[in-house]
Scaffold this motif. Structure first.
Motif, PDB file in Angstrom:
ATOM      1  N   ALA A  65      -2.099  -9.486  11.159  1.00  0.00           N
ATOM      2  CA  ALA A  65      -2.229  -8.330  12.054  1.00  0.00           C
ATOM      3  C   ALA A  65      -0.859  -7.739  12.357  1.00  0.00           C
ATOM      4  N   LEU A  66       0.118  -8.607  12.644  1.00  0.00           N
ATOM      5  CA  LEU A  66       1.473  -8.138  12.939  1.00  0.00           C
ATOM      6  C   LEU A  66       2.062  -7.408  11.740  1.00  0.00           C
ATOM      7  N   ARG A  67       1.959  -8.000  10.562  1.00  0.00           N
ATOM      8  CA  ARG A  67       2.502  -7.380   9.344  1.00  0.00           C
ATOM      9  C   ARG A  67       1.886  -5.995   9.120  1.00  0.00           C
ATOM     10  N   THR A  68       0.590  -5.893   9.228  1.00  0.00           N
ATOM     11  CA  THR A  68      -0.105  -4.624   9.006  1.00  0.00           C
ATOM     12  C   THR A  68       0.311  -3.577  10.029  1.00  0.00           C
ATOM     13  N   LEU A  69       0.351  -3.965  11.294  1.00  0.00           N
ATOM     14  CA  LEU A  69       0.698  -3.017  12.357  1.00  0.00           C
ATOM     15  C   LEU A  69       2.149  -2.545  12.265  1.00  0.00           C
ATOM     16  N   LEU A  70       3.074  -3.465  11.950  1.00  0.00           N
ATOM     17  CA  LEU A  70       4.483  -3.058  11.847  1.00  0.00           C
ATOM     18  C   LEU A  70       4.697  -2.132  10.655  1.00  0.00           C
ATOM     19  N   ARG A  71       4.019  -2.383   9.561  1.00  0.00           N
ATOM     20  CA  ARG A  71       4.109  -1.456   8.420  1.00  0.00           C
ATOM     21  C   ARG A  71       3.549  -0.090   8.799  1.00  0.00           C
ATOM     22  N   TRP A  72       2.447  -0.097   9.510  1.00  0.00           N
ATOM     23  CA  TRP A  72       1.786   1.146   9.913  1.00  0.00           C
ATOM     24  C   TRP A  72       2.674   2.015  10.801  1.00  0.00           C
ATOM     25  N   ILE A  73       3.468   1.386  11.693  1.00  0.00           N
ATOM     26  CA  ILE A  73       4.335   2.175  12.580  1.00  0.00           C
ATOM     27  C   ILE A  73       5.720   2.416  11.981  1.00  0.00           C
ATOM     28  N   GLY A  74       5.968   1.914  10.758  1.00  0.00           N
ATOM     29  CA  GLY A  74       7.219   2.221  10.064  1.00  0.00           C
ATOM     30  C   GLY A  74       8.367   1.267  10.314  1.00  0.00           C
ATOM     31  N   VAL A  75       8.087   0.034  10.710  1.00  0.00           N
ATOM     32  CA  VAL A  75       9.140  -0.966  10.873  1.00  0.00           C
ATOM     33  C   VAL A  75       9.231  -1.746   9.556  1.00  0.00           C
ATOM     34  N   PRO A  76      10.334  -1.565   8.804  1.00  0.00           N
ATOM     35  CA  PRO A  76      10.439  -2.268   7.519  1.00  0.00           C
ATOM     36  C   PRO A  76      10.589  -3.776   7.721  1.00  0.00           C
ATOM     37  N   SER A  77       9.961  -4.555   6.867  1.00  0.00           N
ATOM     38  CA  SER A  77      10.006  -6.010   7.005  1.00  0.00           C
ATOM     39  C   SER A  77      11.438  -6.543   6.924  1.00  0.00           C
ATOM     40  N   GLU A  78      12.315  -5.854   6.191  1.00  0.00           N
ATOM     41  CA  GLU A  78      13.712  -6.299   6.075  1.00  0.00           C
ATOM     42  C   GLU A  78      14.465  -6.208   7.393  1.00  0.00           C
ATOM     43  N   ALA A  79      13.936  -5.460   8.349  1.00  0.00           N
ATOM     44  CA  ALA A  79      14.598  -5.288   9.639  1.00  0.00           C
ATOM     45  C   ALA A  79      14.125  -6.297  10.669  1.00  0.00           C
ATOM     46  N   VAL A  80      13.179  -7.168  10.296  1.00  0.00           N
ATOM     47  CA  VAL A  80      12.574  -8.093  11.252  1.00  0.00           C
ATOM     48  C   VAL A  80      13.075  -9.515  11.020  1.00  0.00           C
ATOM     49  N   TYR A  81      13.597 -10.126  12.093  1.00  0.00           N
ATOM     50  CA  TYR A  81      14.126 -11.485  12.064  1.00  0.00           C
ATOM     51  C   TYR A  81      13.371 -12.310  13.106  1.00  0.00           C
ATOM     52  N   PHE A  82      12.822 -13.439  12.677  1.00  0.00           N
ATOM     53  CA  PHE A  82      12.131 -14.342  13.585  1.00  0.00           C
ATOM     54  C   PHE A  82      13.004 -15.557  13.836  1.00  0.00           C
ATOM     55  N   ALA A  87       8.557 -19.410  14.325  1.00  0.00           N
ATOM     56  CA  ALA A  87       9.014 -18.380  13.387  1.00  0.00           C
ATOM     57  C   ALA A  87       8.326 -18.472  12.034  1.00  0.00           C
ATOM     58  N   PRO A  88       8.219 -19.663  11.429  1.00  0.00           N
ATOM     59  CA  PRO A  88       7.551 -19.731  10.125  1.00  0.00           C
ATOM     60  C   PRO A  88       6.081 -19.295  10.178  1.00  0.00           C
ATOM     61  N   ALA A  89       5.431 -19.494  11.311  1.00  0.00           N
ATOM     62  CA  ALA A  89       4.022 -19.108  11.440  1.00  0.00           C
ATOM     63  C   ALA A  89       3.841 -17.591  11.531  1.00  0.00           C
ATOM     64  N   LEU A  90       4.880 -16.876  11.951  1.00  0.00           N
ATOM     65  CA  LEU A  90       4.781 -15.424  12.106  1.00  0.00           C
ATOM     66  C   LEU A  90       5.464 -14.639  10.993  1.00  0.00           C
ATOM     67  N   ALA A  91       6.451 -15.239  10.347  1.00  0.00           N
ATOM     68  CA  ALA A  91       7.209 -14.511   9.321  1.00  0.00           C
ATOM     69  C   ALA A  91       6.304 -14.139   8.152  1.00  0.00           C
ATOM     70  N   TYR A  92       6.568 -12.987   7.576  1.00  0.00           N
ATOM     71  CA  TYR A  92       5.779 -12.490   6.453  1.00  0.00           C
ATOM     72  C   TYR A  92       6.721 -11.990   5.370  1.00  0.00           C
ATOM     73  N   ASP A  93       6.185 -11.634   4.225  1.00  0.00           N
ATOM     74  CA  ASP A  93       6.992 -11.226   3.077  1.00  0.00           C
ATOM     75  C   ASP A  93       8.004 -10.155   3.458  1.00  0.00           C
ATOM     76  N   GLY A  94       9.273 -10.446   3.167  1.00  0.00           N
ATOM     77  CA  GLY A  94      10.339  -9.489   3.433  1.00  0.00           C
ATOM     78  C   GLY A  94      11.039  -9.699   4.759  1.00  0.00           C
ATOM     79  N   SER A  95      10.370 -10.309   5.734  1.00  0.00           N
ATOM     80  CA  SER A  95      11.021 -10.595   7.015  1.00  0.00           C
ATOM     81  C   SER A  95      11.869 -11.854   6.846  1.00  0.00           C
TER      82      SER A  95
END
Length: 133
Positions: A65-82, A87-95
């Motif tokens: 849900a987090l990955r989908t919503l952040l992509r939808w609002i334009g937050v690139p995964s490369e800009a997200v640090y957990f 952290a491992p439970a929330l991190a997704y591809d590119g973060s």
């Protein structure tokens, strides 16, 4: 019966960095609240640091849900640090996940409670003890 638990977000923005500290139980509605907060505060070029040390539980669908919503609002995964234990439970591809070496210093290079000292310096040297994956 499962009863929804409280979820809170502490927010701070400094220049081009957004700092979030999550607490409680992370699920789809929590992901929506986080994305809603970022939608109004994230600008292109910003970095987002998400602290998970106060999360008690991450629902199986919370990460997607987090990955989908952040992509939808334009937050690139490369800009997200957990960071933090969840952290491992929330991190997704590119973060990215920030892990701490022994000593537990965050390495921010500033005068924070974790690094201590003036501007994060001890004995004249800046501390830098994190690893980004």
């Amino acid at each position: 019966m499962f009863e929804p638990q409280a979820f809170t977000i502490e927010f701070r923005k400094q220049q081009n960095t957004v700092h979030l500290r999550l607490a409680g139980y992370f699920d789809g509605p929590a992901a929506y609240r986080l994305a809603d907060l970022l939608q109004g505060n994230f600008r292109p070029g910003d970095r987002v640091f998400i602290g998970t040390e106060r999360l008690r539980w991450v629902a199986p669908g919370g990460r997607s849900a987090l990955r989908t919503l952040l992509r939808w609002i334009g937050v690139p995964s490369e800009a997200v640090y957990f960071k933090g234990s969840k952290a491992p439970a929330l991190a997704y591809d590119g973060s990215k996940v920030i892990t701490f070496k022994a000593g537990g210093k965050c390495g921010c290079g500033k005068d924070c409670a974790t690094c201590g000292g003036k501007k994060g310096k001890k004995n004249g040297a800046a501390t830098r003890d994190e690893q980004v994956h």
